[in-house]
Scaffold this motif. Structure first.
Motif, PDB file in Angstrom:
ATOM      1  N   TYR A 188      -9.008   7.140   1.671  1.00 16.51           N
ATOM      2  CA  TYR A 188      -9.131   5.843   1.921  1.00 16.51           C
ATOM      3  C   TYR A 188      -7.686   5.373   1.265  1.00 16.51           C
ATOM      4  N   ASP A 242      -4.935   6.186   3.744  1.00 18.01           N
ATOM      5  CA  ASP A 242      -4.941   5.227   4.621  1.00 18.01           C
ATOM      6  C   ASP A 242      -4.416   3.716   4.345  1.00 18.01           C
ATOM      7  N   ALA A 243      -5.103   3.281   3.199  1.00 19.77           N
ATOM      8  CA  ALA A 243      -4.705   1.934   2.723  1.00 19.77           C
ATOM      9  C   ALA A 243      -3.317   1.641   2.424  1.00 19.77           C
ATOM     10  N   ARG A 265      -1.656   1.626   5.947  1.00 10.60           N
ATOM     11  CA  ARG A 265      -1.864   0.609   6.613  1.00 10.60           C
ATOM     12  C   ARG A 265      -1.023  -0.769   6.052  1.00 10.60           C
ATOM     13  N   SER A 312      -6.537  -4.532   8.636  1.00 11.25           N
ATOM     14  CA  SER A 312      -7.560  -3.431   9.067  1.00 11.25           C
ATOM     15  C   SER A 312      -7.673  -2.842  10.355  1.00 11.25           C
ATOM     16  N   LYS A 313      -6.912  -3.336  11.339  1.00 14.55           N
ATOM     17  CA  LYS A 313      -6.741  -2.557  12.635  1.00 14.55           C
ATOM     18  C   LYS A 313      -5.335  -2.476  13.169  1.00 14.55           C
ATOM     19  N   PRO A 344      -5.503   7.871   9.497  1.00 13.79           N
ATOM     20  CA  PRO A 344      -6.449   6.803   9.373  1.00 13.79           C
ATOM     21  C   PRO A 344      -7.826   7.351   8.684  1.00 13.79           C
ATOM     22  N   ALA A 345      -8.522   6.717   7.855  1.00 13.45           N
ATOM     23  CA  ALA A 345      -9.659   7.057   7.267  1.00 13.45           C
ATOM     24  C   ALA A 345     -10.764   7.151   8.419  1.00 13.45           C
ATOM     25  N   ASN A 350     -16.392   6.095   6.131  1.00 13.65           N
ATOM     26  CA  ASN A 350     -15.482   6.141   4.513  1.00 13.65           C
ATOM     27  C   ASN A 350     -16.206   5.174   3.692  1.00 13.65           C
ATOM     28  N   LEU A 356     -13.883   2.247   2.829  1.00 15.50           N
ATOM     29  CA  LEU A 356     -13.736   1.403   3.950  1.00 15.50           C
ATOM     30  C   LEU A 356     -14.627   0.524   4.176  1.00 15.50           C
ATOM     31  N   GLN A 374     -14.499  -2.338   1.769  1.00 17.64           N
ATOM     32  CA  GLN A 374     -13.316  -3.084   1.849  1.00 17.64           C
ATOM     33  C   GLN A 374     -14.012  -4.213   2.858  1.00 17.64           C
ATOM     34  N   GLU A 375     -14.811  -3.772   3.808  1.00 21.46           N
ATOM     35  CA  GLU A 375     -15.210  -4.828   4.895  1.00 21.46           C
ATOM     36  C   GLU A 375     -16.199  -6.112   4.068  1.00 21.46           C
TER      37      GLU A 375
END
Length: 734
Positions: free
Chosen positions: A23, A26-27, A30, A264-265, A522-523, A527, A530, A533-534
């Motif tokens: 993560y 990935d973070a 991103r 996030s995307k 990407p994670a 995860n 993740l 995070q959402e």
């Protein structure tokens, strides 16, 4: 030896280390890519503003007329949209003219992708034109100048298509909607059907607990702040303020969701985001006089539906003068133009549907359940459904008898009757409605109307005080250099300017982003970090929404308390006992003309032939359904209800259908009774007309109930012998 609990506790950090590392990688990646998207956004912002005529149209366009060359020059342009390769345009079909809103952004939103208003109109075979504008207004340009320029544009379009089957269909989005309606009231002869999408026409309307934007004028003390902003801009009003006001309506999206969605995307969302931001950041200017007219006469004054707007030559703008069908597209999810503001002008103008018919008007509305304000213009789903159906069935709308209708849509399926008569994926049906259907959506109580009237009076007073005491000093202090500096420092503009390549950190971000794309990791979707995070994002959105809701409730309470004060209402001259007087006055001339027209119509009951009789029979039987289906109109196109060698044009059919419809309203029994005398003596011709009626009625489903009973009555009339109908033919008929 450790206990079981100690073993679990000791192993947990080791078990989470892998997902945590995944993560964090990935973070971090991103984050770099997100800031690079912000850099691209700022760069395209500068490039876009550097264009002479910045727009976001996805189509090639050819200049037809330049408004700067007119006697009263304006910064508007008329262009012809060049059809993409493979798109077939029928030169005999009516042209479409899309007028874009000048609400702070640049032009092009009606055609900035294939699935758009322009795209679906061309797909239906219509020539398309676009009315856009340049970033800066011409000196002294007014709203009336723009209206007259657009009238000149429409005259040009009409002259370019002399053989078209109807006058241009004009689409007005948002702010362009009320502008189109004003022009159509002044120059009704230029228009075919009018489509107004997300356009506010009754500005005070709404429902308590919702639609808080209508309280803004009162809470700010009226429109004097608009005048101040125009003076601070050196006579120009920065469109960035309109964008800023719009964004304030949804702080969760403005402050968090829009950016978080990209973050996030970031691997997939950047192109769509940048495409939209290219338009959203294309801020344009208005003359101070233009925006002052808009807020004084429309937003706060609410004078359009009341008929209290006049042109420079004293002509009153009365929306009842419009002769073309009006299509109103609005949404319950639109917090800028809710359904009440889009539709309640109908309640302001008319007592009932019969009065709508007395003015020869056809009004069609459709209410989307969820889409937001911008989605009405930019959503591909809306374009493929509502806009596609309006474009494909514009002739259906144009042929509707006068009255009030709601357009409904049913998805085509394997069970759909006569699917070959359906133009797209949806079956469009126009169902008869009354004013009670609009009132059922909710609206203001009389005391709320008085509150808004009080706010309008307070606005006039404060504006007069500002102009008398403060405006001279402000104009003296604001030099062109100061105005330009204030424009550059606008918070909305700064959000774009801050991340251009002029920022010394941004070139390094661009290089880092290139390396990240080469090593992107990407994670996985499951995860746990993740997922967390959402969840955090959802909580942030909920908190911002709660803050907005609290602010809106407080704003409403303050507005209702201040402007509901009897003392304040009395001070500004609002009589609490006075009836609601915002409706335009009744015209004796209209009444006289209406009576004359009724007499003329009644004199035609015993006139006509097979065409008139077939239309009478079709209307009489079909109106029992209370709706008109696109399949019936499609079937009608395939039928020749006339003698060999002649064919009704769309305009001729529309005129004849309206006359027969009105006759059925005025004298139903006499109109039907006259049919046998008007029909030809040849039984074959009679049966041909009757078969055409059956074919149209059965196109949208089984003929049953009252429709079947009425059709039987029509059939009896078509088979009934008149004085010249031979007995041998009667025998054949039996």
């Amino acid at each position: 030896m450790p206990s079981d609990n100690q073993q679990v506790s000791g192993s947990t950090p080791l078990g989470l280390f892998g997902p945590m590392l995944e993560y964090m990688t990935d973070a971090a990646q991103r984050s770099v890519l997100f800031w690079d998207v912000m850099r691209q956004r700022s760069s395209q912002y500068r490039d876009h503003l550097a264009e002479t005529v910045p727009h976001v149209l996805d189509y090639k366009a050819e200049l037809v007329m330049d408004g700067r060359t007119l006697r009263r020059p304006v910064n508007y342009l008329l262009v012809r949209i060049v059809p993409p390769e493979g798109t077939e345009i029928d030169p005999l079909r009516r042209p479409f003219v899309v007028v874009d809103p000048r609400a702070g952004h640049g032009p092009g939103i009606g055609g900035f992708k294939a699935d758009s208003e322009i795209g679906v109109a061309m797909k239906a075979g219509h020539p398309c034109y676009f009315v856009g504008f340049m970033p800066d207004p011409m000196p002294g340009q007014t709203i009336e100048d723009i209206a007259r320029a657009e009238a000149t544009f429409l005259e040009k379009v009409v002259s370019l298509h002399p053989q078209a089957d109807g006058k241009p269909c004009v689409i007005g989005n948002c702010q362009a909607g009320w502008a189109v309606m004003i022009l159509a009231a002044i120059r009704p002869e230029l228009f075919g059907p009018i489509i107004v999408a997300g356009a506010p026409l009754s500005y005070w309307a709404g429902v308590r607990g919702k639609n808080p934007m209508r309280y803004s004028g009162g809470l700010l003390g009226g429109t004097w702040l608009t005048a101040l902003t125009g003076d601070m801009g050196g006579g120009k009003f920065d469109g960035g303020w309109l964008v800023h006001n719009f964004e304030n309506q949804n702080p969760a999206n403005t402050l968090w969701s829009k950016q978080y969605n990209v973050y996030s995307k970031v691997d997939t969302e950047a192109p769509r985001y940048l495409e939209f931001e290219r338009w959203w950041g294309g801020h344009v200017n208005l003359n101070a006089e233009e925006i002052q007219f808009i807020v004084d006469e429309l937003f706060v004054g609410n004078k359009l539906a009341a008929g209290r707007i006049e042109t420079s030559d004293g002509t009153a703008v009365d929306l009842r003068n419009i002769r073309s069908p009006i299509v109103v597209f609005c949404s319950k999810g639109d917090n800028i133009t809710p359904p009440q503001q889009a539709l309640d002008w109908i309640l302001d103008l008319y007592d009932d549907v019969d009065e709508i018919r007395s003015f020869g008007q056809t009004i069609v509305y459709t209410v989307h359940e969820t889409v937001g304000h911008l989605g009405i213009f930019v959503s591909g789903g809306v374009a493929k459904k509502e806009h596609n159906e309006f474009s494909s069935n514009i002739d259906l709308i144009d042929m509707l008898p006068p009255g009030l209708y709601e357009a409904t849509f049913e998805r085509k399926s394997s069970d759909t009757t006569n699917p070959d008569l359906v133009s797209g994926e949806w079956v469009m049906r126009c169902e008869q409605r009354t004013l009670e259907d609009i009132r059922a959506m909710g609206g203001n109580a009389p005391e709320d109307e008085r509150r808004f009237a009080t706010a309008a009076r307070v606005s006039e007073i404060n504006l007069s005080l500002y102009r008398a005491f403060l405006q001279p000093m402000v104009k003296a202090m604001v030099t062109p250099q100061v105005a330009q500096l204030l424009k550059r420092w606008h918070p909305v503009r700064m959000s774009y300017e801050a991340f251009t390549d002029a920022n010394p950190f941004m070139p390094a971000v661009a290089k880092a982003a290139e390396r990240v794309r080469e090593r992107r990791q990407p994670a996985s979707a499951d995860n746990p970090f993740l997922v967390a995070q959402e969840k955090i994002s959802e909580q942030i959105v909920e908190s911002l929404d709660a803050w907005r809701d609290t602010q809106e409730r407080l704003s409403e309470q303050i507005f209702l308390a201040i402007y509901g004060s009897p003392a304040l209402q009395a001070a500004v001259g609002i009589n609490p006992e006075a009836p609601r007087t915002r409706r335009p006055g009744r015209s004796l001339l209209h009444r006289e003309l209406l009576e004359k027209r009724i007499a003329e119509l009644k004199s035609t009951i015993a006139k006509g032939g097979l065409q008139e009789c077939a239309i009478r029979g079709l209307l009489y039987a079909g109106l029992a359904r209370g709706s008109i289906d696109e399949r019936g109109v499609a079937a009608l196109r395939r039928i020749r209800m006339t003698e060999e060698g002649s064919r009704l044009t769309l305009a001729q059919f529309k005129t004849m259908a309206r006359e027969q419809f009105l006759l059925l309203l005025l004298e139903p029994e006499a109109t039907l009774a006259a049919i046998p005398k008007l029909l030809p003596t040849d039984l074959g011709e009679r049966r041909k007309g009757l078969a055409a009626i059956r074919s149209v009625l059965s196109a949208s489903g089984e003929i049953s109930g009252e429709v079947a009973e009425r059709l039987k009555k029509v059939a009896d009339l078509f088979e009934t012998s008149d004085a010249g109908f031979p007995a041998i033919e009667r025998a054949k008929a039996s």
